[in-house]
Scaffold this active site. Structure first.
Site, mmCIF file in Angstrom:
data_model
loop_
_atom_site.group_PDB
_atom_site.id
_atom_site.type_symbol
_atom_site.label_atom_id
_atom_site.label_comp_id
_atom_site.label_asym_id
_atom_site.label_seq_id
_atom_site.Cartn_x
_atom_site.Cartn_y
_atom_site.Cartn_z
ATOM 1 N N SER A 74 29.959 40.507 32.101
ATOM 2 C CA SER A 74 30.086 39.561 33.219
ATOM 3 C C SER A 74 29.585 40.233 34.489
ATOM 4 O O SER A 74 29.608 41.457 34.604
ATOM 5 C CB SER A 74 31.548 39.181 33.415
ATOM 6 O OG SER A 74 32.277 40.298 33.897
ATOM 7 N N ASP A 75 29.175 39.438 35.448
ATOM 8 C CA ASP A 75 29.027 39.971 36.794
ATOM 9 C C ASP A 75 30.445 40.306 37.278
ATOM 10 O O ASP A 75 31.434 39.886 36.676
ATOM 11 C CB ASP A 75 28.331 38.961 37.719
ATOM 12 C CG ASP A 75 27.664 39.658 38.914
ATOM 13 O OD1 ASP A 75 28.078 40.793 39.253
ATOM 14 O OD2 ASP A 75 26.738 39.073 39.510
ATOM 15 N N TRP A 76 30.541 41.053 38.364
ATOM 16 C CA TRP A 76 31.839 41.583 38.809
ATOM 17 C C TRP A 76 32.746 40.472 39.336
ATOM 18 O O TRP A 76 32.466 39.894 40.372
ATOM 19 C CB TRP A 76 31.601 42.679 39.840
ATOM 20 C CG TRP A 76 31.392 44.048 39.238
ATOM 21 C CD1 TRP A 76 32.047 45.198 39.613
ATOM 22 C CD2 TRP A 76 30.537 44.445 38.158
ATOM 23 N NE1 TRP A 76 31.645 46.256 38.821
ATOM 24 C CE2 TRP A 76 30.729 45.835 37.935
ATOM 25 C CE3 TRP A 76 29.644 43.770 37.319
ATOM 26 C CZ2 TRP A 76 30.047 46.552 36.926
ATOM 27 C CZ3 TRP A 76 28.961 44.478 36.323
ATOM 28 C CH2 TRP A 76 29.170 45.836 36.148
ATOM 29 N N GLN A 77 33.770 40.177 38.586
ATOM 30 C CA GLN A 77 34.699 39.058 38.848
ATOM 31 C C GLN A 77 34.137 37.711 38.421
ATOM 32 O O GLN A 77 34.638 36.679 38.845
ATOM 33 C CB GLN A 77 35.110 38.940 40.322
ATOM 34 C CG GLN A 77 35.707 40.166 40.931
ATOM 35 C CD GLN A 77 36.285 39.937 42.312
ATOM 36 O OE1 GLN A 77 37.420 40.259 42.551
ATOM 37 N NE2 GLN A 77 35.511 39.368 43.211
ATOM 38 N N ALA A 78 33.129 37.715 37.576
ATOM 39 C CA ALA A 78 32.566 36.432 37.153
ATOM 40 C C ALA A 78 33.187 35.923 35.857
ATOM 41 O O ALA A 78 32.798 34.867 35.372
ATOM 42 C CB ALA A 78 31.054 36.537 37.007
#
Ligand SMILES: *[C@@H]1O[C@H](CO)[C@@H](O)[C@H](O)[C@H]1NC(C)=O
Ligand SMILES: *[C@@H]1O[C@H](CO)[C@@H](O)[C@H](O)[C@H]1NC(C)=O
Ligand SMILES: *[C@@H]1O[C@H](CO)[C@@H](O)[C@H](O)[C@H]1NC(C)=O
Ligand SMILES: *[C@@H]1O[C@H](CO)[C@@H](O)[C@H](O)[C@H]1NC(C)=O
Ligand SMILES: *[C@@H]1O[C@H](CO)[C@@H](O)[C@H](O)[C@H]1NC(C)=O
Ligand SMILES: *[C@@H]1O[C@H](CO)[C@@H](O)[C@H](O)[C@H]1NC(C)=O
Ligand SMILES: *[C@@H]1O[C@H](CO)[C@@H](O)[C@H](O)[C@H]1NC(C)=O
Ligand SMILES: *[C@@H]1O[C@H](CO)[C@@H](O)[C@H](O)[C@H]1NC(C)=O
Ligand SMILES: *[C@@H]1O[C@H](CO)[C@@H](O)[C@H](O)[C@H]1NC(C)=O
Ligand SMILES: *[C@@H]1O[C@H](CO)[C@@H](O)[C@H](O)[C@H]1NC(C)=O
Length: 883
Positions: A302-306
């Site tokens: 995932s992207d960071w916090q995605a």
């Protein structure tokens, strides 16, 4: 997981920017694709079709050996060891921006995932390479590879196992898009080729590349809900990129197919929704397009916090969550203990977990990462030698040497300078202005963008300011400069080492002084070298209310007034642009005193030297624009959505495949400088086009179904076997794989156990999945990559100096709704004065195919197709038929 859309009236949403100032009214022609099906496929609130189960990797092709090694390990792992490899330890808990757990029992380290696409972020003694957009401007596959390789070595020597780059999403749908410069070009073909060679370069060093951001990440506004609050908007979910199936295949997913073909180890899914489903939880994107059609064998992070959920994301194809926690530093995770629980309670089948872990380990073995790379010798969260080992929780939990300050740069400065010069596009050159001779009686360098930032090259964190010359944009896509050679420094050195006369003014508001200097230069028949920039970056930083995305396409730092001032009196004004993309420069093209214009992009640390090489003719410019420069923003037909149109902002990509030059061509708008345009100090002529049809097998759509999903080892299903080991010291807020208690309910850690339990039909069925017609291992159906035509042409250097030319091949696919031409080949060649070279292109089946939404496959349509070879998207010198 899609939250129900509340029927909030748009007017109920805040409509203000910072300080209550309204956003500028954007009026642009709503450029709608002529194809009604495409328009119908880009509507508000449309949904993504479900696609389950998540295809398990088969270890096909080049991945065979890596899968074998991975499976040997996975067989030996316990449940929590498997979970550990899928989950980040939490924000700022370890050295790297993302770091997974490891398997200490077997000596397997956690993976170190580190930004950025231009160098190693958050550390010192590293290089800052030219941005992706500059690589786009080189049109040079060799330089893309060499840059990737050099960056890979630097990552490796810092202990990084995954470089978070390169970038093909944002592709560059609108020129205002804040992170366009991290990628290569809004053209999917050009991006795809340079993306693939960058990946090959990075991975040749033992470091895994990460193809990001998949997909539709075309603007910064509304990519994250908390961020949107910072600029005054209360949205309920990130914005949704609503993209029809044909455009997805022919434009946005296209370069990602090249990445898979190049053997990229990992993908990063993006913050935005696609068709109102989180990109990191969109089964159509991850399970269907990426893992079935493109046959991707690596893993998706995932992207960071995605990550927006646990079980539903895992079943939709997400393999790794970053940075591990739900919100930075909150100590909770959708994976970690929740994944352990989900396997124990039977929600996530073992085969799916085994597939996640196999993919992750195989990515590492694919590049021989296990053999090569030392542990991280830096820490992202402090510049100092000593510091807290777990920065997020502070020194109580251990201190020590966290930064060894290893200089990893080798002699990459040389390559950076080479790429800087090779990516400088000469747009205008009149009255013999360039190259300079260094016999100019007086050389003036004018503009803030020529000078240094008085607070240092890294004076603003994450380069979140535009002060002095612009070497890189802002956000996570940059790195700390080891030095930044300003144009002022380099040109001063150039002139004064021959004892010439040199004066510079780097204050754009010093109108009187600039006016006087400009007049003196004219009388001395010297040259005014004027520097200007325009910046953009990632949405977590705003500069002058540019919330990542640019709010306009004009120059920054008051440069337009400064240029007007200079060019009113200096009759030999050479304008150099350090911009993240297109800017409005029509008035300069037509100004007689502006004798030359160069676009130098974001050249990285060797900025001044690189531009001096071009200005003084040591390097003959050979770069070409990787995007179109229009007169005004309305010319592009696409734009950023700055004000939410719904609580979940809807980005409707109604232009379909008509991005950039395709849009200008279709709407008959004359650009200032078109895609592919660039001058040289010499001239080139094209002749002798030959088209040869190659013998090829007929295309065979894939069919049938997969083997059943394998499982490796068995899982002890007694919950008490998975609690924290006796006496284990937990770092607070660190994400571990273990359970707090032998009660799954109690371990879940939050009220509402079960809110994560959406299980789509078929998602746990490991018996088989059927292959889509376009599918095939490692890049899709093999027939798509088969060459169908060879095209040759002769390019002659008709001038008096050696130079590089980028021969460009465009195809007209011939359909009613097709763009006039699409780029389908390019070769950058160096040619001596008076000499000729043969350029050769191969057209693969994919290059002449269109996506058929009914067949769900690529087809070569019946429409008559043409091929063009020339100097730019509008200078199509040669023309032939594709039979
Ligand atoms: C998005 O929706 C459109 C219209 O229904 C469809 O054609 C397309 O395949 C969908 N794409 C994804 C990724 O869901
Ligand atoms: C998970 O990884 C962390 C960090 O590397 C490590 O401390 C822990 O022992 C690992 N857990 C298991 C079960 O291996
Ligand atoms: C944002 O909107 C939600 C409902 O849409 C509401 O519950 C919340 O209070 C709003 N927050 C702000 C800061 O306006
Ligand atoms: C499990 O996930 C839920 C959200 O679905 C979250 O609230 C909870 O904190 C997570 N549990 C742990 C132990 O991280
Ligand atoms: C730039 O020049 C203007 C006009 O002379 C002056 O007011 C301003 O203070 C100068 N800025 C700096 C940073 O020196
Ligand atoms: C600029 O003006 C000077 C003085 O009239 C003249 O010598 C010189 O040739 C001019 N330069 C250009 C590029 O027109
Ligand atoms: C465009 O934005 C830049 C950066 O914020 C600003 O310097 C410039 O003045 C703006 N242009 C116009 C015409 O307002
Ligand atoms: C060009 O420069 C000359 C001075 O050499 C000036 O007289 C003239 O007005 C300038 N032209 C423009 C368009 O500014
Ligand atoms: C746990 O595993 C054993 C042996 O494989 C099996 O017989 C039993 O039904 C499983 N229990 C649960 C709750 O899944
Ligand atoms: C299984 O565990 C997951 C935790 O990730 C939870 O979301 C889900 O509701 C649980 N399902 C059942 C049937 O207990």
């Amino acid at each position: 997981m899609l939250l129900p859309l509340a029927c909030l009236a748009v007017g109920a949403l805040a409509q203000f920017g910072n300080n209550g100032a309204p956003f500028p009214e954007v009026t642009y022609e709503d450029a709608i694709s002529p194809n009604p099906d495409v328009v119908a496929g880009a509507q508000s609130n449309q949904r993504s079709p479900p696609k389950y189960p998540s295809p398990w990797g088969s270890g096909a092709g080049e991945w065979a050996e890596a899968y074998k090694k991975a499976i040997d390990v996975v067989k030996q792992l316990t449940l929590e060891e498997k979970v550990n490899l899928t989950t980040g330890s939490g924000w700022q808990q370890e050295q790297c921006v993302g770091q997974t757990g490891g398997v200490p029992r077997l000596g397997i380290r956690g993976q170190c995932l580190q930004d950025s696409p231009v160098g190693v972020r958050y550390t010192d003694l590293v290089s800052v390479f030219p941005a992706g957009i500059n690589v786009g401007a080189t049109w040079d596959k060799r330089l893309a590879y060499e840059r990737g390789k050099a960056m890979g070595y630097e990552s490796r020597d810092k202990g990084v196992t995954v470089q978070l780059g390169p970038v093909a999403g944002g592709l560059g749908r609108s020129p205002e898009g804040g992170r366009n410069w991290e990628g290569f070009s809004p053209d999917p073909y050009l991006t795809g080729k340079l993306f693939a060679d960058s990946i090959r370069g990075i991975q040749s060093t033992g470091v895994q590349a990460c193809a990001k951001h998949y997909v539709g990440n075309e603007q910064e506004h509304f990519r994250q809900t908390p961020e949107a609050r910072d600029y005054g908007f209360n949205i309920s979910e990130p914005g949704s990129s609503n993209i029809d199936d044909q455009t997805m295949h022919e434009v946005y997913a296209w370069p990602f197919a090249d990445a898979v073909k190049a053997g990229v180890a990992s993908f990063m899914c993006s913050y935005n929704l696609v068709n109102n489903s989180q990109a990191c939880q969109n089964s159509y994107l991850l399970n269907h397009i990426l893992k079935d059609e493109l046959g991707f064998q690596g893993y998706v992070m995932s992207d960071w916090q995605a990550t927006a959920a646990g079980v539903p994301a895992v079943l939709a194809g997400l393999d790794m969550t970053m940075a591990g926690d739900i919100r930075f530093g909150d100590g909770a995770s959708y994976f970690g203990p929740n994944l352990t629980i989900a396997v124990l309670n039977g929600t996530v089948p073992q085969w799916r977990l085994d597939d996640m872990v196999t993919r992750i380990l195989a990515g590492w073995y694919l590049v021989d990462g296990d053999a090569e790379i030392e542990l991280p010798n830096f820490q992202s969260w402090t510049p100092y030698t000593n510091g807290a080992v777990h920065a997020h929780v502070g020194p109580t939990w251990g201190t020590g040497v966290v930064n060894k300050h290893v200089d990893v740069r080798r002699e990459h400065g040389r390559l950076i300078r080479e790429i800087g010069a090779a990516s400088t596009v000469l747009l205008k050159n009149t009255k013999g202005a360039l190259p300079l001779t260094n016999k100019e009686k007086l050389t003036a360098v004018i503009g803030e963008d020529a000078g240094s930032n008085p607070t240092g090259p890294n004076g603003c964190r994450n380069h979140g300011c535009d002060v002095g010359t612009l070497g890189v944009g802002w956000g996570s896509g940059q790195a700390n400069f080891p030095y930044l050679i300003s144009p002022d420094a380099a040109i001063q050195h150039e002139v004064t080492s021959r004892y010439g006369s040199y004066e510079s003014i780097t204050n754009n508001s010093a109108f009187t002084q600039i006016d006087l200097l400009s007049k003196r230069v004219t009388e001395a028949a010297g040259v005014c070298l004027v520097f200007a920039n325009a910046d953009s970056g990632e949405g977590f930083i705003n500069i002058e209310n540019n919330f990542g995305d640019r709010k306009n396409l004009t120059l920054w730092q008051g440069a337009d007034a400064m240029i007007a001032n200079v060019s009113a009196s200096c009759n030999n004004t050479v304008l150099v642009l350090h911009t993240v993309g297109a800017v409005e420069i029509d008035q300069y093209k037509n100004n007689e005193n502006i004798t030359a214009i160069l676009w130098a992009g974001l050249p990285g640390e060797q900025s001044g030297n690189a531009i001096a090489d071009v200005l003084y003719g040591r390097v003959n410019p050979g770069a070409k624009l990787p995007f179109t420069i229009g007169k005004a923003r309305s010319d592009y037909g696409t734009d950023v959505l700055y004000t939410p149109n719904q609580p979940v902002p809807q980005f409707n990509f109604r232009e379909g495949v008509f991005l950039d030059y395709r849009s200008f061509d279709a709407r008959n708008i004359t650009p200032v400088y078109e895609f592919g345009f660039g001058l040289s100090y010499t001239t080139f002529a094209y002749s002798n086009l030959r088209v040869e049809k190659l013998s090829a097998e007929p295309y065979t759509p894939s069919s049938g179904s997969s083997e059943p999903a394998p499982t490796y080892g068995s899982i002890d299903n007694r919950t008490a076997s998975h609690t924290f080991p006796e006496g284990f010291t937990k770092i607070p807020l660190y994400i571990y794989p273990w359970l707090n208690s032998s009660s799954l309910n109690a371990s879940y850690g939050a009220p509402g156990y079960g809110d994560n339990s959406f299980i789509p039909p078929g998602s746990r069925d490991g018996s088989s999945y059927s292959h889509a017609p376009a599918s095939g291992p490692n890049g899709g159906n093999e027939g798509l990559w088969e060459p169908l035509y060879r095209v040759c042409a002769t390019v002659t250097n008709t001038g008096s100096v050696a130079g590089d030319e980028v021969a460009q091949l465009y195809v007209s696919l011939g359909g009613e709704y097709d763009p006039k031409v699409v780029l389908r080949g390019f070769e950058r060649v160096g040619i001596e004065a008076g000499e000729s070279v043969e350029v050769e292109f191969e057209l693969a089946r994919r290059d002449v195919s269109s996506w058929d939404v009914v067949k769900q496959d690529w087809v070569v349509t019946e429409a008559a197709k043409k091929v063009f070879v020339g100097k730019s998207s509008r200078l199509l010198e040669l023309e032939g038929d594709l039979e």
